[in-house]
Write a protein that holds these residues in place. Sequence first.
Motif, PDB file in Angstrom:
ATOM      1  N   VAL A 263       6.877  -5.018  -2.706  1.00 40.21           N
ATOM      2  CA  VAL A 263       7.949  -4.011  -2.661  1.00 40.21           C
ATOM      3  C   VAL A 263       7.925  -3.161  -3.932  1.00 40.21           C
ATOM      4  O   VAL A 263       8.024  -1.927  -3.877  1.00 40.21           O
ATOM      5  CB  VAL A 263       9.316  -4.691  -2.479  1.00 40.21           C
ATOM      6  N   LEU A 264       7.780  -3.824  -5.078  1.00 43.51           N
ATOM      7  CA  LEU A 264       7.754  -3.089  -6.347  1.00 43.51           C
ATOM      8  C   LEU A 264       6.548  -2.155  -6.430  1.00 43.51           C
ATOM      9  O   LEU A 264       6.672  -0.994  -6.845  1.00 43.51           O
ATOM     10  CB  LEU A 264       7.738  -4.084  -7.515  1.00 43.51           C
ATOM     11  N   SER A 266       4.766  -0.919  -3.902  1.00 43.93           N
ATOM     12  CA  SER A 266       4.904   0.148  -2.917  1.00 43.93           C
ATOM     13  C   SER A 266       5.860   1.232  -3.410  1.00 43.93           C
ATOM     14  O   SER A 266       5.636   2.425  -3.190  1.00 43.93           O
ATOM     15  CB  SER A 266       5.403  -0.431  -1.586  1.00 43.93           C
ATOM     16  N   THR A 267       6.908   0.806  -4.121  1.00 45.21           N
ATOM     17  CA  THR A 267       7.913   1.762  -4.601  1.00 45.21           C
ATOM     18  C   THR A 267       7.411   2.541  -5.813  1.00 45.21           C
ATOM     19  O   THR A 267       7.531   3.774  -5.876  1.00 45.21           O
ATOM     20  CB  THR A 267       9.209   1.019  -4.960  1.00 45.21           C
ATOM     21  N   GLU A 271       4.975   5.201  -4.103  1.00 46.92           N
ATOM     22  CA  GLU A 271       6.187   5.988  -3.859  1.00 46.92           C
ATOM     23  C   GLU A 271       6.617   5.915  -2.396  1.00 46.92           C
ATOM     24  O   GLU A 271       7.002   6.906  -1.778  1.00 46.92           O
ATOM     25  CB  GLU A 271       5.964   7.451  -4.285  1.00 46.92           C
ATOM     26  N   PRO A 273       9.172   3.457  -1.010  1.00 46.30           N
ATOM     27  CA  PRO A 273      10.128   2.356  -1.019  1.00 46.30           C
ATOM     28  C   PRO A 273      10.594   2.028   0.399  1.00 46.30           C
ATOM     29  O   PRO A 273      10.781   2.939   1.218  1.00 46.30           O
ATOM     30  CB  PRO A 273      11.280   2.906  -1.863  1.00 46.30           C
TER      31      PRO A 273
END
Length: 299
Positions: A263-264, A266-267, A271, A273
């Motif tokens: 998740v981190l 990907s966010t 970019e 999230p």
Amino acid sequence: MTTLPAPSQPSAARGDSAAAGVALFLCALVLFAAYDAFAKHMVAHYPPAVVNLGRYSAIALLAFALLLRHGDLRIWRQPHQRLLAARSVALAVVATCFMAALVTMPLAEATAIYFTAPLIMVALSPWLLGERVGRTQWTAVLLGFAGMLCIVRPGGSLPLAGTLLMAVSAVCYAVFQVLTRKLSGLVPAPMQFAHTALACLLITSLPMLFTTSTALPPWPEAAVLAAGGAISGSAQLLLLAAFRRVGAATLAPLNYVQLLLAVLISTLWFERPPDTPALLGMALIAIAGVSLARGRRPA
């Protein structure tokens, strides 16, 4: 007169070994997450089969070194060849589908769907392993699948082809886990590792035979792909080292650290999230997986 060691000494040694095992396991998860991000970046520039070729070329070399240390190179003369072959093919299908899905799937959502594999394994275990699954375990399985529906959401924004490929990957990884349990104690771990490495190298490269436009990258790019594969292989070796020190029931709940890392990444890197329903689905999958792992903890 012989003096017996104080009881605290073996206990302290076991505690140090367990702490080292947990640290090795967490390092492996970081490397796995790093490789998934690397693969997501690379499939934007190279076909998935080429990325897998770099990955499993490096892993096959690591497996060969492991076999040399083990002192036995007779991969095809091991017992239970049918189970070994089925296990290796299952993992090769996982690698092929996972890499192809990353072309269109966001990393966080792809990883979350993949993490339903332990839930699928529990659902399959009564038929494939003859194990009894209780009401609490079935509840956790249903909770995890509800989480996956929150992520997939029919009619949502996720690409259908990528979602189906990732679902196939999760099912095949569950079959891989079931077969690994069947082979536990029957075939040495280095042999299992080498068998899957060689099978994955051959099978994941097959799509290149049916695509005439696929060309191998020049050696600097090929070296980068192989270096990424070495990271993935090193993570697997760290995993084996961790399991030698700590039981699987203790380490299993920590698996979902990798989902948080996805998740981190990907966010912050890609970019992309996850939206609120997807985050809810990931939380449900993590809760279900952790509850299953803790429920299987031996007394």
